[in-house]
Design a protein around this motif. Structure first.
Motif, PDB file in Angstrom:
ATOM      1  N   GLN A  39       0.818  -1.209   0.000  1.00 24.34           N
ATOM      2  CA  GLN A  39       0.000   0.000   0.000  1.00 24.34           C
ATOM      3  C   GLN A  39       0.856   1.266   0.000  1.00 24.34           C
ATOM      4  O   GLN A  39       0.415   2.318  -0.484  1.00 24.34           O
ATOM      5  CB  GLN A  39      -0.953  -0.024   1.200  1.00 24.34           C
ATOM      6  CG  GLN A  39      -2.093  -1.012   1.004  1.00 24.34           C
ATOM      7  CD  GLN A  39      -2.735  -1.511   2.282  1.00 24.34           C
ATOM      8  OE1 GLN A  39      -3.414  -2.531   2.292  1.00 24.34           O
ATOM      9  NE2 GLN A  39      -2.526  -0.798   3.381  1.00 24.34           N
ATOM     10  N   LEU A 103      -1.055  -3.476  -9.334  1.00 20.91           N
ATOM     11  CA  LEU A 103      -2.435  -3.349  -8.854  1.00 20.91           C
ATOM     12  C   LEU A 103      -3.136  -4.709  -8.853  1.00 20.91           C
ATOM     13  O   LEU A 103      -3.881  -5.029  -7.913  1.00 20.91           O
ATOM     14  CB  LEU A 103      -3.222  -2.374  -9.729  1.00 20.91           C
ATOM     15  CG  LEU A 103      -3.170  -0.894  -9.363  1.00 20.91           C
ATOM     16  CD1 LEU A 103      -4.064  -0.102 -10.317  1.00 20.91           C
ATOM     17  CD2 LEU A 103      -3.592  -0.643  -7.915  1.00 20.91           C
ATOM     18  N   ASN A 107      -4.824  -6.534  -5.597  1.00 25.92           N
ATOM     19  CA  ASN A 107      -6.204  -7.044  -5.582  1.00 25.92           C
ATOM     20  C   ASN A 107      -6.239  -8.533  -5.276  1.00 25.92           C
ATOM     21  O   ASN A 107      -7.122  -9.009  -4.563  1.00 25.92           O
ATOM     22  CB  ASN A 107      -6.882  -6.759  -6.921  1.00 25.92           C
ATOM     23  CG  ASN A 107      -7.265  -5.293  -7.073  1.00 25.92           C
ATOM     24  OD1 ASN A 107      -7.757  -4.673  -6.139  1.00 25.92           O
ATOM     25  ND2 ASN A 107      -7.044  -4.734  -8.252  1.00 25.92           N
ATOM     26  N   THR A 113      -6.550  -0.910  -2.128  1.00 22.41           N
ATOM     27  CA  THR A 113      -6.169  -0.087  -3.282  1.00 22.41           C
ATOM     28  C   THR A 113      -6.950   1.224  -3.334  1.00 22.41           C
ATOM     29  O   THR A 113      -6.803   1.989  -4.285  1.00 22.41           O
ATOM     30  CB  THR A 113      -6.399  -0.852  -4.602  1.00 22.41           C
ATOM     31  OG1 THR A 113      -7.797  -1.183  -4.718  1.00 22.41           O
ATOM     32  CG2 THR A 113      -5.577  -2.125  -4.657  1.00 22.41           C
ATOM     33  N   GLU A 117      -6.224   4.437  -5.897  1.00 24.57           N
ATOM     34  CA  GLU A 117      -7.245   4.632  -6.923  1.00 24.57           C
ATOM     35  C   GLU A 117      -7.920   5.996  -6.790  1.00 24.57           C
ATOM     36  O   GLU A 117      -8.170   6.678  -7.793  1.00 24.57           O
ATOM     37  CB  GLU A 117      -8.268   3.501  -6.850  1.00 24.57           C
ATOM     38  CG  GLU A 117      -7.708   2.172  -7.360  1.00 24.57           C
ATOM     39  CD  GLU A 117      -8.648   1.007  -7.144  1.00 24.57           C
ATOM     40  OE1 GLU A 117      -9.631   1.160  -6.392  1.00 24.57           O
ATOM     41  OE2 GLU A 117      -8.396  -0.070  -7.730  1.00 24.57           O
TER      42      GLU A 117
END
Length: 264
Positions: A39, A103, A107, A113, A117
């Motif tokens: 992250q 990404l 996920n 995310t 985003e």
């Protein structure tokens, strides 16, 4: 080896060592800790692409009507790196940028995310990096890291951008971390197979071929100018200091998460 490159490598060796041996890596014990790392790190993956595209814009012609810009060798070097970073393949052979691949990895393992985003959505709407970072409540270390990268981008100095790209962004994830991810993958094969693949591609493409191309590009852009080599070296030191601060943020966040789990 070019003497200027050797001088930069000697100058940054202690700082690079402190980054590669940073305590944040040893604190990653499980999948939850890895999610925290990702992250933070996703922002570095994104602004790496922004720095790369800034170099392409400066060193090639990306506007209409086209005309030849700069030296053909330099154009070749940056365009080849862009091709690899912007349109590589995932583990299924589907074309994706390394950012999109990362990404996907987030996920797959359930990493949050939302921050990245929302940040990108606000950047699209406002084209204001700093306010987007503030609106998304990005960690302070992320905020400072991205701000520094864009100060390099906005400098318009291709030799500085190339040096930061070459020395300040490559080979800063240690082999120990790759081994750690492999160990976690054994316990969670369906959760981090994409991230494991991303790291393997990073070693295969970025750590070898692209690093060589980037060194050659930096050497061509700095040439025989002592001033350019000095500016390049100073910027690389700053870039590595910002990376160390980013890893400090990762460490603090992981330790806070671990303490919270103990309380529960």
């Amino acid at each position: 080896m070019n003497t200027h490159i050797a001088e930069i490598e000697q100058r940054i060796a202690p700082l690079k060592k402190s980054i590669v041996e940073h305590s944040s890596f040893t604190q990653i014990k499980n999948l939850e800790d890895l999610k925290v790392f990702m992250q933070f790190h996703i922002f570095a993956v994104w602004d790496f692409m922004s720095l790369l595209k800034a170099l392409q814009n400066n060193l090639t012609c990306t506007r209409i009507p086209w005309r030849p810009v700069g030296h053909a060798d330099t154009r070749f070097l940056i365009n080849e790196i862009v091709t690899g970073e912007e349109s590589d393949v995932d583990e299924n052979g589907i074309r994706k940028s390394h950012f999109e691949l990362y990404l996907d990895a987030m996920n797959q393992c359930g990493a949050d995310t939302n921050t990245i985003e929302q940040f990108l959505q606000w950047v699209d709407e406002t084209n204001d990096i700093e306010s987007a970072l503030i609106k998304t409540n990005a960690p302070s270390e992320v905020y400072e890291f991205v701000r520094f990268t864009f100060s390099i981008i906005n400098s318009g100095k291709s030799h500085v951008q190339a040096a930061v790209f070459t020395f300040g962004r490559e080979d800063l994830i240690p082999g120990m971390f790759h081994s750690l991810v492999t160990d976690i993958h054994q316990n969670f094969p369906n959760s981090i197979s994409t991230f494991k693949y991303y790291l393997e591609r990073h070693i295969e493409v970025d750590g070898d071929h692209h690093s060589h191309l980037a060194l050659e590009m930096t050497e061509k852009l700095c040439g025989n100018s002592a001033e350019k080599w000095q500016e390049a070296g100073d910027a690389v030191v700053q870039a590595l200091e910002m990376r160390k601060q980013l890893w400090d943020g990762v460490l603090n966040a992981i330790q806070a998460e671990q303490k919270a789990e103990l309380v529960q």
